[in-house]
Design a protein around this motif. Structure first.
Motif, PDB file in Angstrom:
ATOM      1  N   ALA A 464      -5.108  -2.600   3.574  1.00  0.00           N
ATOM      2  CA  ALA A 464      -4.193  -2.119   2.593  1.00  0.00           C
ATOM      3  C   ALA A 464      -3.061  -1.922   3.215  1.00  0.00           C
ATOM      4  N   ARG A 469      -8.165   1.675   3.326  1.00  0.00           N
ATOM      5  CA  ARG A 469      -9.351   0.270   2.480  1.00  0.00           C
ATOM      6  C   ARG A 469      -8.669  -0.555   3.598  1.00  0.00           C
ATOM      7  N   PHE A 502      -4.640  -6.973  -0.875  1.00  0.00           N
ATOM      8  CA  PHE A 502      -4.599  -6.121  -1.759  1.00  0.00           C
ATOM      9  C   PHE A 502      -3.372  -5.648  -2.546  1.00  0.00           C
ATOM     10  N   GLY A 506      -2.824  -0.456  -3.047  1.00  0.00           N
ATOM     11  CA  GLY A 506      -4.621  -0.164  -2.284  1.00  0.00           C
ATOM     12  C   GLY A 506      -5.497   0.076  -3.767  1.00  0.00           C
ATOM     13  N   TYR A 509      -8.329  -5.862  -5.251  1.00  0.00           N
ATOM     14  CA  TYR A 509      -7.893  -7.148  -4.665  1.00  0.00           C
ATOM     15  C   TYR A 509      -7.807  -8.644  -5.013  1.00  0.00           C
TER      16      TYR A 509
END
Length: 681
Positions: A464, A469, A502, A506, A509
């Motif tokens: 991300a 992430r 993403f 972030g 998604y």
């Protein structure tokens, strides 16, 4: 009510009143629809989302498909829906190729870039849509840049790039340079002004090796190399390096190293003459250094220069290598392979030591040996990766039959294979793909994923843009499609998954979901969008979507989610479908830098022209440039500028032209979706 009960009630109320993002609304609407259709898992997921925020209504169902079905199939007893208000607003009259008037407040400016000649070559800058064309001027040749003609020359020298280019652009697209021949000299032109003339040639001839141009990373300096061959006598054949018009000392320059900030350079020069042995020197910013060393590398902060120097020592090897920092030795070994962090001042060296009979390699951080990293032959280190903040490193260690990472000096778990080593955006965790016992794994920090099929090793984990992430598209047995997100394994039961992304913040998604029953659709946070359709499964390879820079909007060109009985084409935007034309070619779906506007390009039937639409409204029209245009996905002939204007390259019967469009304040994504005033968006 108990105190604990009051706390839970307060938390629920807070959740209910919190505003949801566009992506959360899309997910909720899709789950509500699937739940109504009897999907129990969707009902459970909907319950986990909590109550709907107060004042938020379900998305306009006229924009949503009533349930999953194969594109081109209509549910029994159901009629195709009529266009909603937002659809009509976006499309106007579908396929209307007649005269139009841009929205009030739209500003259109056209600039002639060059006269249009047959076989004229034009080159476009990487940013800003600046154009350079090389055209004949009688018996001479001239370069036009943004409509201004340069001096006439005998020849414009082709750059040795393999692409038959004549002009070098700076990385920011705001500067340009080219080389030309004038009689028995070559001339370097920078931003339309002569910088240097030189008669140094390759056996009296000028070609791409006579003037190989480039710009530094900060776009502020121009450099080039020129091959010089006076005759075959030793010392009369060399490569000269030039920086901002200043030549290197006479000799052959090689291995030029530029600092990350683009303001400094260093290289080794070989000085030869017919009667003496070759001499070598280190050149730093155009001056010969007071010490001799090779392999120059700049620190990530561009303040320091690392080099290596050979030494004769009284050992069985007879030689050693000193690692120098700004000319001063900081470490000694048989050899060094130096890795420099992209920011800060950290370095990691893979050093070779031991003896000829028992060689070994080890790590040295900032010149200091890291205890416990020693490894004997035939093992070694294949790669060193730094975190984005330059404060952490991961070294890939190769043993006889296994590999492992050493992260900040600590050994991690051994695997048979390790690939795709990287760090999360916040630099907190190392991420990689690994294989053991014919199973693959995604490893984040010290957390190992479930076991996947061996072929998943080829899947490069997605990081991300912010935070920590991590996602990956992996496979189970029999090529079953699996999604890995933040340590969890999700088996969506799809035939295919692609284009995992993403959002810029972030928080969310998305991916393209290929379903054998429901065609190809966009999925947001794992939930397929019923109003999205990329078309039948055989068109899945063409599916693509766009995320806005602020991470709050998502769009793609779409097929109707319900059959219309014709060749209607549309746009999926933030959970809604709207028709835009009938079978017309559309390209380049692009959000503006401030994420308030959406532009795309649409062919005009029975012509070579394309129309530019912003927020669903036509604003300009032009003919596609020869050999380029709307059918080419790769050429950079349009771009939103940071000030929000859109620049487009087109042509008419006589000339290339650049169209600059200032978007009206009367339109926006909000107005396209049927919302209020654009200024309030």
């Amino acid at each position: 009510m108990s105190i604990a009960g009051l706390a839970i009630f307060a938390l629920s109320l807070s959740t209910a009143t919190a505003a949801e993002s566009v992506f959360q609304k899309m997910k909720r609407a899709a789950l509500e629809q699937a739940c109504r259709g009897g999907d129990q898992k969707s009902c459970q997921d909907l319950a986990r989302m909590g109550p709907k925020p107060q004042g938020q209504s379900t998305a306009d169902q006229s924009q949503q498909s009533p349930g999953p079905q194969q594109p081109g199939q209509q549910q029994p007893g159901q009629k195709a829906p009529k266009q909603g208000h937002a659809q009509q607003q976006a499309s106007g009259q579908l396929n209307d190729s007649g005269p139009f008037k841009p929205p009030a407040g739209t500003k259109i400016e056209e600039k002639i870039m060059a006269p249009l000649q047959e076989r004229a070559a034009f080159e476009v800058s990487p940013h800003g849509v600046h154009v350079a064309t090389t055209e004949n001027a009688g018996s001479r040749v001239v370069v036009y840049y943004d409509g201004e003609a340069g001096p006439k020359f005998d020849e414009i020298i082709t750059q040795p790039t393999g692409l038959q280019t004549h002009v070098a652009f700076s990385p920011d697209g705001e500067h340009y340079a080219y080389c030309a021949r004038a009689g028995d000299q070559y001339v370097v032109m920078v931003d339309g002004k002569e910088l240097v003339r030189s008669s140094e040639a390759n056996s009296g001839r000028f070609d791409g090796t006579s003037c190989h141009l480039g710009f530094t990373s900060n776009s502020q300096h121009v450099f080039w190399t020129s091959a010089v061959l006076i005759d075959t006598q030793r010392g009369k054949n060399f490569t000269r390096f030039w920086f901002d018009g200043k030549p290197s000392p006479t000799g052959s320059a090689g291995g030029v190293s530029f600092s990350p900030d683009g303001n400094h350079y260093a290289y080794i020069i070989t000085i030869s003459d017919p009667y003496h042995q070759d001499r070598f020197a280190l050149v730093i910013d155009g001056k010969i250094a007071p010490y001799l060393a090779g392999t120059p590398q700049w620190s990530g902060d561009s303040k320091h220069l690392y080099t290596q120097q050979q030494q004769h020592v009284a050992t069985e090897n007879g030689t050693a290598t000193d690692l120098l920092l700004d000319g001063k030795p900081i470490a000694r070994a048989f050899s060094f392979q130096l890795y420099v962090a992209p920011v800060g001042d950290m370095t990691v060296a893979v050093a070779t030591g031991g003896s000829r009979s028992a060689p070994m390699t080890f790590l040295a951080v900032n010149g200091r040996r890291v205890s416990g990293t020693e490894i004997g032959a035939p093992g070694g280190f294949d790669q060193v990766v730094f975190s984005p903040d330059g404060k952490h490193y991961a070294a890939l260690c190769r043993r006889t039959q296994t590999k492992l990472l050493i992260v900040d000096g600590k050994k991690q778990t051994e695997y048979q294979e390790i690939q795709h080593v990287k760090f999360t955006a916040d630099s907190s965790k190392v991420v990689y793909s690994a294989v053991a016992n014919n199973k693959s794994f995604v490893v984040v920090g010290d957390q190992e994923s479930d076991a996947y099929a061996f072929q998943s090793l080829a899947s490069d984990p997605l990081i991300a843009p912010v935070g920590n992430r991590v996602g990956a598209l992996v496979q189970g047995e029999n090529y079953a499609q699996i999604l890995y997100i933040d340590g969890k394994t999700i088996r969506p039961g799809l035939k295919g998954i692609s284009q995992l992304q993403f959002t810029s913040d972030g928080a969310h998604y998305a991916y393209v979901a290929l379903d054998s029953e429901n065609g190809t659709r966009l999925a947001v946070d794992g939930v397929p969008q019923p109003a999205s359709s990329f078309g039948p499964t055989n068109l899945a390879i063409y599916a693509k979507y766009s995320l806005s820079p602020d991470g709050k909007h998502i769009a793609h060109f779409a097929f109707p989610p319900q059959p219309t009985g014709d060749d209607e084409r549309g746009l999926f935007l933030d959970g809604r479908y709207m028709a835009i034309n009938h079978g017309m070619n559309t390209k380049f779906l692009t959000f503006s830098p401030d994420s308030k506007h959406l532009a795309w390009f649409q062919t005009v039937p029975a012509s070579m022209q394309f129309r530019i639409l912003i927020d669903g409204k036509p604003v300009a029209q032009t003919e596609a440039t020869s050999g380029d245009g709307i059918n080419n996905d790769t050429f950079r002939w349009f771009e939103f500028q940071q000030d929000g204007t859109l620049r487009v390259l087109g042509q008419d019967d006589n000339s290339l032209k650049r169209i600059t469009i200032t978007v009206s304040d009367a339109t926006s994504l909000a107005t396209m979706l049927g919302g209020g005033n654009a200024a309030n968006h």
